[in-house]
Design an enzyme around this catalytic site. Structure first.
Site, PDB file in Angstrom:
ATOM      1  N   ILE A 225     -21.146   1.410   3.406  1.00  0.00           N
ATOM      2  CA  ILE A 225     -20.792   1.513   1.976  1.00  0.00           C
ATOM      3  C   ILE A 225     -20.697   0.148   1.294  1.00  0.00           C
ATOM      4  O   ILE A 225     -20.745   0.059   0.071  1.00  0.00           O
ATOM      5  CB  ILE A 225     -19.466   2.296   1.758  1.00  0.00           C
ATOM      6  CG1 ILE A 225     -18.284   1.589   2.442  1.00  0.00           C
ATOM      7  CG2 ILE A 225     -19.605   3.747   2.190  1.00  0.00           C
ATOM      8  CD1 ILE A 225     -16.921   2.096   2.019  1.00  0.00           C
TER       9      ILE A 225
ATOM     10  N   TYR B  58      -8.102   3.027   0.223  1.00  0.00           N
ATOM     11  CA  TYR B  58      -7.078   2.750   1.226  1.00  0.00           C
ATOM     12  C   TYR B  58      -5.780   3.263   0.622  1.00  0.00           C
ATOM     13  O   TYR B  58      -5.274   2.698  -0.344  1.00  0.00           O
ATOM     14  CB  TYR B  58      -6.988   1.242   1.512  1.00  0.00           C
ATOM     15  CG  TYR B  58      -6.035   0.921   2.648  1.00  0.00           C
ATOM     16  CD1 TYR B  58      -6.515   0.618   3.909  1.00  0.00           C
ATOM     17  CD2 TYR B  58      -4.650   0.957   2.462  1.00  0.00           C
ATOM     18  CE1 TYR B  58      -5.644   0.356   4.959  1.00  0.00           C
ATOM     19  CE2 TYR B  58      -3.781   0.703   3.505  1.00  0.00           C
ATOM     20  CZ  TYR B  58      -4.283   0.395   4.752  1.00  0.00           C
ATOM     21  OH  TYR B  58      -3.419   0.144   5.783  1.00  0.00           O
TER      22      TYR B  58
ATOM     23  N   THR C 255      -4.749   5.922  -9.381  1.00  0.00           N
ATOM     24  CA  THR C 255      -3.424   6.401  -8.998  1.00  0.00           C
ATOM     25  C   THR C 255      -2.328   6.136 -10.025  1.00  0.00           C
ATOM     26  O   THR C 255      -2.428   5.203 -10.828  1.00  0.00           O
ATOM     27  CB  THR C 255      -3.023   5.712  -7.672  1.00  0.00           C
ATOM     28  OG1 THR C 255      -1.681   6.011  -7.338  1.00  0.00           O
ATOM     29  CG2 THR C 255      -3.143   4.192  -7.774  1.00  0.00           C
TER      30      THR C 255
ATOM     31  N   TYR D  71      -0.895  -1.483  -2.679  1.00  0.00           N
ATOM     32  CA  TYR D  71      -1.771  -0.337  -2.943  1.00  0.00           C
ATOM     33  C   TYR D  71      -2.043  -0.223  -4.447  1.00  0.00           C
ATOM     34  O   TYR D  71      -3.200  -0.165  -4.883  1.00  0.00           O
ATOM     35  CB  TYR D  71      -1.133   0.945  -2.402  1.00  0.00           C
ATOM     36  CG  TYR D  71      -1.775   2.218  -2.892  1.00  0.00           C
ATOM     37  CD1 TYR D  71      -3.100   2.530  -2.583  1.00  0.00           C
ATOM     38  CD2 TYR D  71      -1.068   3.122  -3.693  1.00  0.00           C
ATOM     39  CE1 TYR D  71      -3.692   3.693  -3.044  1.00  0.00           C
ATOM     40  CE2 TYR D  71      -1.657   4.284  -4.152  1.00  0.00           C
ATOM     41  CZ  TYR D  71      -2.969   4.568  -3.827  1.00  0.00           C
ATOM     42  OH  TYR D  71      -3.558   5.712  -4.297  1.00  0.00           O
TER      43      TYR D  71
ATOM     44  N   LYS E  14      -5.659  -0.981  -6.383  1.00  0.00           N
ATOM     45  CA  LYS E  14      -6.291   0.111  -7.133  1.00  0.00           C
ATOM     46  C   LYS E  14      -6.499  -0.307  -8.596  1.00  0.00           C
ATOM     47  O   LYS E  14      -7.542  -0.011  -9.186  1.00  0.00           O
ATOM     48  CB  LYS E  14      -5.435   1.381  -7.068  1.00  0.00           C
ATOM     49  CG  LYS E  14      -5.479   2.093  -5.724  1.00  0.00           C
ATOM     50  CD  LYS E  14      -6.856   2.597  -5.335  1.00  0.00           C
ATOM     51  CE  LYS E  14      -7.291   3.797  -6.157  1.00  0.00           C
ATOM     52  NZ  LYS E  14      -8.661   4.249  -5.778  1.00  0.00           N
TER      53      LYS E  14
ATOM     54  N   TRP F 272       0.289  12.341  -6.211  1.00  0.00           N
ATOM     55  CA  TRP F 272       1.025  13.272  -5.348  1.00  0.00           C
ATOM     56  C   TRP F 272       0.183  14.471  -4.905  1.00  0.00           C
ATOM     57  O   TRP F 272       0.544  15.626  -5.141  1.00  0.00           O
ATOM     58  CB  TRP F 272       2.283  13.735  -6.069  1.00  0.00           C
ATOM     59  CG  TRP F 272       3.309  12.679  -6.351  1.00  0.00           C
ATOM     60  CD1 TRP F 272       3.091  11.348  -6.616  1.00  0.00           C
ATOM     61  CD2 TRP F 272       4.724  12.853  -6.409  1.00  0.00           C
ATOM     62  NE1 TRP F 272       4.277  10.695  -6.836  1.00  0.00           N
ATOM     63  CE2 TRP F 272       5.313  11.606  -6.717  1.00  0.00           C
ATOM     64  CE3 TRP F 272       5.568  13.948  -6.246  1.00  0.00           C
ATOM     65  CZ2 TRP F 272       6.681  11.413  -6.856  1.00  0.00           C
ATOM     66  CZ3 TRP F 272       6.931  13.762  -6.393  1.00  0.00           C
ATOM     67  CH2 TRP F 272       7.488  12.510  -6.683  1.00  0.00           C
TER      68      TRP F 272
END
Length: 286
Positions: free
Chosen positions: A41, A65, A105, A129, A133, A155
């Protein structure tokens, strides 16, 4: 007739990717979900060759991730998947004129707000994280002439992979009590609803940043209580504070997402998370 062939990255094993693959197939799309080792990828050339060979016109990227605590130690891996890879993919999609749908997210926010976050609210992530993102989002948005849709969600629960709800239920079958955090509030989201709403958004040719979650809000504790109650399990869910459940990564105390922009674009109001949770629990025989 437009070519409805989609590449779903993360479609074979990912919680969301599997749901998207299924929903696209049910809607008479051709959904291609390659295995992890099918191509590299991180190679623009291999990505490009695969997309051209299969006449892809849409790419849904669910690769990320997502291990929030582990990301604090494994920053390099989080950066590779959440920041570096989206840019490689974005540039390939731009070159080939492909519509890219990329998932992000609620953890791009710091939780200081007291009403649901809009896509226009300034992000301020608290952990690696969330930071990686957000950097992935920003880098994609800087690619000019890329047809790009960024969908932030939160969630997730759904079939095909272990998730918070399935973990709680498995524990609740064995234990009499479970301690669950009550002072983090967010938007529980059923992967099948997210996949369905994503497709409806794509059908409007939407670009930019949108939030898609089920309606309503809950703490982790409330989500656990509802799941246990739905199945009539005898386990008692005990609310505890975040301080009593130490985690490596700091999390937002409030990360509810507003779907107002999504509703304005599609005319659809996402159904309540409680209703979606029941469908998940009763359809997949826990």
């Amino acid at each position: 007739m437009e070519n409805k062939i989609a590449l779903i990255l993360g479609g074979q094993t990912g919680l969301l990717g599997q749901a998207i693959t299924d929903i696209l197939n049910k809607n008479k799309w051709e959904a291609i979900s390659p295995a992890k080792n099918k191509f590299n990828i991180f190679s623009s050339e291999e990505l490009k060759n695969f997309i051209q060979k299969h006449h892809i016109s849409y790419v849904f990227n669910t690769i990320a991730y997502t291990q929030v605590d582990k990301a604090e130690q494994e920053q390099k891996k989080a950066i590779e998947l959440n920041r570096t890879f989206p840019v490689i993919l974005g540039n390939v999609c731009k070159e080939l004129g492909i519509y890219l749908i990329h998932y992000s997210t609620d953890f791009v926010f710091n939780g200081q707000k007291e009403s649901p976050y809009e896509p226009t609210d300034p992000p301020c992530p608290l952990n690696i994280y969330g930071k990686t993102k957000l950097e992935g989002e920003k880098n994609l948005l800087e690619i000019t002439n890329l047809k790009l849709l960024i969908i932030r969600t939160a969630w997730l629960f759904g079939q095909g992979k272990v998730n918070f709800v399935s973990k709680i239920l498995n524990l609740a079958k064995e234990k009499q009590t479970l301690n669950v955090v009550h002072d983090q509030v967010g938007s529980p989201t059923y992967t099948y609803d997210l996949a369905k709403y994503s497709l409806q958004l794509v059908n409007t040719n939407a670009t930019g940043i949108f939030h898609i979650v089920n309606s309503g809000q809950a703490s982790w504790c409330e989500l656990a209580q509802e799941a246990v109650h739905c199945l009539g399990l005898q386990c008692k869910i005990i609310p505890i504070s975040s301080h009593e459940f130490p985690q490596t990564a700091k999390r937002p105390t409030y990360s509810v997402l507003s779907t107002k922009k999504f509703t304005e674009q599609t005319g659809i109001t996402p159904r309540p998370w409680v209703q979606a949770l029941r469908e998940y629990l009763y359809s997949f025989h826990f």
